[in-house]
Design a protein around this motif. Structure first.
Motif, PDB file in Angstrom:
ATOM      1  N   ILE A  66       1.324 -14.640  12.606  1.00 52.17           N
ATOM      2  CA  ILE A  66       1.647 -15.379  13.827  1.00 52.17           C
ATOM      3  C   ILE A  66       2.558 -16.559  13.509  1.00 52.17           C
ATOM      4  O   ILE A  66       3.497 -16.861  14.254  1.00 52.17           O
ATOM      5  CB  ILE A  66       0.364 -15.844  14.536  1.00 52.17           C
ATOM      6  N   GLY A  67       2.296 -17.233  12.382  1.00 55.09           N
ATOM      7  CA  GLY A  67       3.151 -18.350  11.989  1.00 55.09           C
ATOM      8  C   GLY A  67       4.579 -17.923  11.791  1.00 55.09           C
ATOM      9  O   GLY A  67       5.514 -18.618  12.199  1.00 55.09           O
ATOM     10  N   GLN A  68       4.789 -16.790  11.151  1.00 54.63           N
ATOM     11  CA  GLN A  68       6.145 -16.278  10.953  1.00 54.63           C
ATOM     12  C   GLN A  68       6.823 -16.001  12.284  1.00 54.63           C
ATOM     13  O   GLN A  68       8.003 -16.328  12.481  1.00 54.63           O
ATOM     14  CB  GLN A  68       6.101 -15.011  10.107  1.00 54.63           C
ATOM     15  N   ARG A  69       6.071 -15.434  13.235  1.00 56.24           N
ATOM     16  CA  ARG A  69       6.654 -15.122  14.554  1.00 56.24           C
ATOM     17  C   ARG A  69       7.016 -16.399  15.303  1.00 56.24           C
ATOM     18  O   ARG A  69       8.064 -16.469  15.950  1.00 56.24           O
ATOM     19  CB  ARG A  69       5.669 -14.285  15.364  1.00 56.24           C
ATOM     20  N   ILE A  70       6.156 -17.414  15.208  1.00 57.80           N
ATOM     21  CA  ILE A  70       6.440 -18.664  15.911  1.00 57.80           C
ATOM     22  C   ILE A  70       7.684 -19.331  15.328  1.00 57.80           C
ATOM     23  O   ILE A  70       8.567 -19.790  16.066  1.00 57.80           O
ATOM     24  CB  ILE A  70       5.236 -19.617  15.837  1.00 57.80           C
ATOM     25  N   ARG A  71       7.743 -19.401  13.984  1.00 50.85           N
ATOM     26  CA  ARG A  71       8.928 -20.017  13.372  1.00 50.85           C
ATOM     27  C   ARG A  71      10.197 -19.269  13.743  1.00 50.85           C
ATOM     28  O   ARG A  71      11.221 -19.885  14.078  1.00 50.85           O
ATOM     29  CB  ARG A  71       8.763 -20.076  11.848  1.00 50.85           C
ATOM     30  N   ARG A 104      17.329 -15.832   3.733  1.00 47.95           N
ATOM     31  CA  ARG A 104      16.808 -14.521   4.136  1.00 47.95           C
ATOM     32  C   ARG A 104      15.280 -14.534   4.206  1.00 47.95           C
ATOM     33  O   ARG A 104      14.695 -13.919   5.098  1.00 47.95           O
ATOM     34  CB  ARG A 104      17.291 -13.448   3.159  1.00 47.95           C
ATOM     35  N   GLU A 105      14.633 -15.224   3.293  1.00 46.60           N
ATOM     36  CA  GLU A 105      13.167 -15.214   3.253  1.00 46.60           C
ATOM     37  C   GLU A 105      12.544 -16.147   4.280  1.00 46.60           C
ATOM     38  O   GLU A 105      11.490 -15.841   4.838  1.00 46.60           O
ATOM     39  CB  GLU A 105      12.688 -15.595   1.850  1.00 46.60           C
ATOM     40  N   SER A 106      13.164 -17.297   4.508  1.00 42.30           N
ATOM     41  CA  SER A 106      12.554 -18.303   5.380  1.00 42.30           C
ATOM     42  C   SER A 106      13.154 -18.351   6.777  1.00 42.30           C
ATOM     43  O   SER A 106      12.525 -18.877   7.709  1.00 42.30           O
ATOM     44  CB  SER A 106      12.695 -19.691   4.739  1.00 42.30           C
ATOM     45  N   GLY A 107      14.375 -17.849   6.937  1.00 45.12           N
ATOM     46  CA  GLY A 107      15.061 -17.965   8.226  1.00 45.12           C
ATOM     47  C   GLY A 107      15.820 -19.264   8.385  1.00 45.12           C
ATOM     48  O   GLY A 107      16.466 -19.491   9.417  1.00 45.12           O
ATOM     49  N   PHE A 108      15.766 -20.145   7.370  1.00 37.57           N
ATOM     50  CA  PHE A 108      16.470 -21.425   7.448  1.00 37.57           C
ATOM     51  C   PHE A 108      17.725 -21.378   6.574  1.00 37.57           C
ATOM     52  O   PHE A 108      17.634 -21.428   5.350  1.00 37.57           O
ATOM     53  CB  PHE A 108      15.561 -22.563   6.990  1.00 37.57           C
ATOM     54  N   ASN A 272       6.550 -27.284  15.243  1.00 34.48           N
ATOM     55  CA  ASN A 272       6.045 -26.503  16.368  1.00 34.48           C
ATOM     56  C   ASN A 272       5.085 -25.416  15.906  1.00 34.48           C
ATOM     57  O   ASN A 272       4.032 -25.192  16.516  1.00 34.48           O
ATOM     58  CB  ASN A 272       7.202 -25.879  17.144  1.00 34.48           C
ATOM     59  N   ALA A 273       5.439 -24.722  14.835  1.00 36.40           N
ATOM     60  CA  ALA A 273       4.562 -23.674  14.324  1.00 36.40           C
ATOM     61  C   ALA A 273       3.237 -24.263  13.850  1.00 36.40           C
ATOM     62  O   ALA A 273       2.162 -23.731  14.148  1.00 36.40           O
ATOM     63  CB  ALA A 273       5.249 -22.921  13.192  1.00 36.40           C
ATOM     64  N   ASP A 274       3.293 -25.371  13.112  1.00 28.72           N
ATOM     65  CA  ASP A 274       2.066 -25.991  12.619  1.00 28.72           C
ATOM     66  C   ASP A 274       1.177 -26.443  13.766  1.00 28.72           C
ATOM     67  O   ASP A 274      -0.047 -26.245  13.752  1.00 28.72           O
ATOM     68  CB  ASP A 274       2.400 -27.192  11.727  1.00 28.72           C
ATOM     69  N   ALA A 275       1.787 -27.076  14.765  1.00 28.97           N
ATOM     70  CA  ALA A 275       1.002 -27.590  15.883  1.00 28.97           C
ATOM     71  C   ALA A 275       0.363 -26.466  16.686  1.00 28.97           C
ATOM     72  O   ALA A 275      -0.801 -26.550  17.079  1.00 28.97           O
ATOM     73  CB  ALA A 275       1.890 -28.452  16.785  1.00 28.97           C
ATOM     74  N   LEU A 276       1.116 -25.408  16.922  1.00 33.45           N
ATOM     75  CA  LEU A 276       0.565 -24.289  17.694  1.00 33.45           C
ATOM     76  C   LEU A 276      -0.574 -23.605  16.953  1.00 33.45           C
ATOM     77  O   LEU A 276      -1.599 -23.251  17.551  1.00 33.45           O
ATOM     78  CB  LEU A 276       1.666 -23.278  18.003  1.00 33.45           C
ATOM     79  N   LEU A 277      -0.427 -23.431  15.647  1.00 34.10           N
ATOM     80  CA  LEU A 277      -1.449 -22.730  14.883  1.00 34.10           C
ATOM     81  C   LEU A 277      -2.734 -23.532  14.766  1.00 34.10           C
ATOM     82  O   LEU A 277      -3.811 -22.963  14.592  1.00 34.10           O
ATOM     83  CB  LEU A 277      -0.917 -22.409  13.484  1.00 34.10           C
ATOM     84  N   ASP A 278      -2.644 -24.860  14.874  1.00 31.65           N
ATOM     85  CA  ASP A 278      -3.835 -25.697  14.746  1.00 31.65           C
ATOM     86  C   ASP A 278      -4.363 -26.198  16.088  1.00 31.65           C
ATOM     87  O   ASP A 278      -5.337 -26.950  16.120  1.00 31.65           O
ATOM     88  CB  ASP A 278      -3.543 -26.897  13.841  1.00 31.65           C
ATOM     89  N   THR A 279      -3.727 -25.815  17.191  1.00 32.49           N
ATOM     90  CA  THR A 279      -4.204 -26.231  18.498  1.00 32.49           C
ATOM     91  C   THR A 279      -5.440 -25.416  18.877  1.00 32.49           C
ATOM     92  O   THR A 279      -5.374 -24.185  18.930  1.00 32.49           O
ATOM     93  CB  THR A 279      -3.114 -26.031  19.578  1.00 32.49           C
ATOM     94  N   PRO A 280      -6.589 -26.061  19.118  1.00 32.12           N
ATOM     95  CA  PRO A 280      -7.827 -25.311  19.402  1.00 32.12           C
ATOM     96  C   PRO A 280      -7.714 -24.386  20.609  1.00 32.12           C
ATOM     97  O   PRO A 280      -8.340 -23.330  20.647  1.00 32.12           O
ATOM     98  CB  PRO A 280      -8.849 -26.423  19.674  1.00 32.12           C
ATOM     99  N   GLU A 281      -6.891 -24.780  21.596  1.00 33.56           N
ATOM    100  CA  GLU A 281      -6.806 -23.982  22.817  1.00 33.56           C
ATOM    101  C   GLU A 281      -6.049 -22.676  22.625  1.00 33.56           C
ATOM    102  O   GLU A 281      -6.100 -21.791  23.481  1.00 33.56           O
ATOM    103  CB  GLU A 281      -6.120 -24.779  23.936  1.00 33.56           C
ATOM    104  N   SER A 282      -5.336 -22.546  21.512  1.00 35.90           N
ATOM    105  CA  SER A 282      -4.541 -21.330  21.311  1.00 35.90           C
ATOM    106  C   SER A 282      -5.442 -20.198  20.851  1.00 35.90           C
ATOM    107  O   SER A 282      -5.949 -20.211  19.747  1.00 35.90           O
ATOM    108  CB  SER A 282      -3.440 -21.575  20.279  1.00 35.90           C
TER     109      SER A 282
END
Length: 495
Positions: A66-71, A104-108, A272-282
């Motif tokens: 999920i983290g990869q998809r969000i990033r 290629r590996e990170s998308g950045f 954004n990825a970190d915050a979404l993954l640690d948000t309890p409501e997600s």
């Protein structure tokens, strides 16, 4: 004969054998695998418990995917993944090829339109952050391993309160373990009452410890204001005058970089990825990512494209997030490859230096072929285990011609690796296995001669306050110290 063997011994042997097989099938580094097998065999009860709590490097496959998809989603939304098409031919080889591999590996990718300011004094860092928070008009995002709400840090939290009161969307993401003083203070309640979104990153709990490793930490440090300016580096949100004043190591000395331009978008993707993954409501972001309308409703996270114009200056920067949330240990691969390919100099500043065999080999090989290799570490650190584990490698490095200086002006917490004159690694990564594999880290790879020169000047001031280790004197250190170094070196792969 078998019947005379006690049941507890049979259970211990069976459990140690089963877990050892699991370790072998996980294909860990040889030294890490051997260290865990020794722990399992030598510690009948504690060994399996320790492995259950700390043996897995992963935050879970679900978070990884999920983290990869969000990033990727935000990389596309912010146009990071297709930013200006920088010609990597301008970067000296093999670093141009390494930059392409990281992209290629990170998308950045490597981003060119950036500006920077390096900040060296804690008061200067806090004042600069406070000014930018007070200027924020749309969003303000903070992510830190340690927030210690005392002394001059209170002014930063007050600035966040003021920002929220004027309608700025504010989010604070803090590591659950590292920021215990913050979460136990009155500040989270005050901030939430003002509308600030306060999130525990990687929360620690007894029950969760049985399903995933509990000592994986969010070691990132960043601030983003209006997606027009961002900060990252080694500085935790603490007041060095007060922080760990009883540890007798002196004030912490840090580096922070204030950046403007395209790099701010890249850093925002990670936040954004970190915050979404640690948000309890997600509950399950797989049903959210890809739906723009729903993403606009995500709590206190900037979505719209950055309105600030990028600087006209051409300063090549590349973002490299790392940790168990990533598929590969790209940061480790980059550091080892960079040292092996150095031609003139390698200059390292790090508070915690516990290298594995690959890093040791790279450093010794560089020194033996005439590369000037210099490592600056603090004279004292806040953990005796780390101190001895670090010192275990000094004699080997000194024998190869590596210069090692011990900074006497406090706990030098800055982190930087300078390769030749135009490649620099700057950010949150220590030179140890924890940073390479276990912590969530954030690094800037800087392909710019002026940044290297600026950091060289700063490191010169550290070197001037350092005592260089004499090879002969170090060889004459007491046997008891040698024993402790060699003993605690065995724990290096697990630290």
């Amino acid at each position: 004969m078998i019947s005379s063997i006690s049941a507890p011994l049979l259970i211990h042997v069976g459990l140690a054998f089963a877990l050892s097989l699991r370790i072998l099938y996980r294909k860990l580094q040889v030294n890490t695998a051997l260290a865990w097998i020794v722990v399992l065999i030598a510690m009948p009860i504690a060994g399996p418990v320790l492995y259950g709590l700390f043996g897995a490097h992963s935050l879970g496959q679900r978070r990884l995917k999920i983290g990869q998809r969000i990033r990727r989603y935000y990389q596309k939304a912010y146009a990071v993944a297709r930013a200006d098409g920088v010609d990597l031919a301008g970067i000296a080889e093999p670093f141009g090829a390494l930059a392409g591999s990281i992209a290629r590996e990170s998308g950045f990718p490597v981003l060119a339109r950036n500006a920077y300011t390096i900040l060296t004094d804690a008061g200067e860092i806090l004042e600069s952050m406070g000014r930018d928070i007070d200027r924020a008009q749309s969003d303000c995002c903070l992510e830190f391993y340690i927030i210690d709400p005392s002394g001059r840090v209170e002014a930063i939290l007050d600035a966040v309160l003021r920002a929220a009161s004027r309608g700025v969307s504010c989010t604070i993401l803090a590591d659950d373990y590292g920021s215990k003083p913050f979460f136990r203070s009155v500040w989270p309640a005050r901030l939430r009452a003002a509308g600030v979104n306060v999130i525990h990153s990687l929360p620690v709990a007894v029950i969760k410890s049985f399903s995933k490793r509990s000592d994986l930490r969010n070691h990132r440090k960043l601030l983003i204001c209006d997606r027009s300016v961002a900060y990252t580096g080694s500085f935790n949100l603490v007041d060095p005058h007060l922080f760990k004043s009883g540890s007798h190591v002196g004030e912490w000395i840090d580096l922070m970089m204030r950046v403007e331009g395209q790099m701010v978008d890249a850093i925002a993707c990670v936040f954004n990825a970190d915050a979404l993954l640690d948000t309890p409501e997600s509950k399950d972001w797989r049903t959210v990512i890809g739906n723009r309308a729903q993403d606009r409703d995500l709590p206190a996270l900037p979505f719209d494209a950055r309105k600030a114009a990028s600087p006209d200056s051409r300063i090549l920067m590349q973002l490299l997030p790392s940790g168990p949330e990533m598929a590969d240990a790209t940061i480790f691969e980059f550091i080892v490859a960079a040292i092996f390919n150095a031609r003139r100099r390698v200059r390292i500043v790090t508070p915690y230096f516990i290298p594995d065999q690959a890093v040791l080999l790279a450093l010794k090989s560089a020194a033996k072929r005439g590369v000037a290799v210099e490592i600056i570490v603090p004279e004292k650190v806040d953990t005796r285990i780390g101190q001895y584990a670090s010192e275990a490698s000094y004699e080997e490095l000194l024998g190869a011609g590596v210069a090692i200086g011990r900074f006497t002006g406090g706990l030098l917490h800055a982190k930087a690796v300078l390769i030749d004159e135009g490649v620099t690694l700057f950010g949150t990564v220590n030179m140890d296995m924890r940073s390479f594999y276990l912590n969530l880290e954030l690094s800037l790879i800087l392909y710019d001669r002026q940044i290297s020169a600026d950091l060289d000047t700063i490191i010169d001031t550290y070197a001037a306050r350092s005592t260089m280790i004499d090879k002969a004197a170090w060889s004459a250190r007491p046997r008891a110290q040698r024993f402790l170094e060699n003993l605690l070196r065995l724990a290096g792969p697990l630290l």
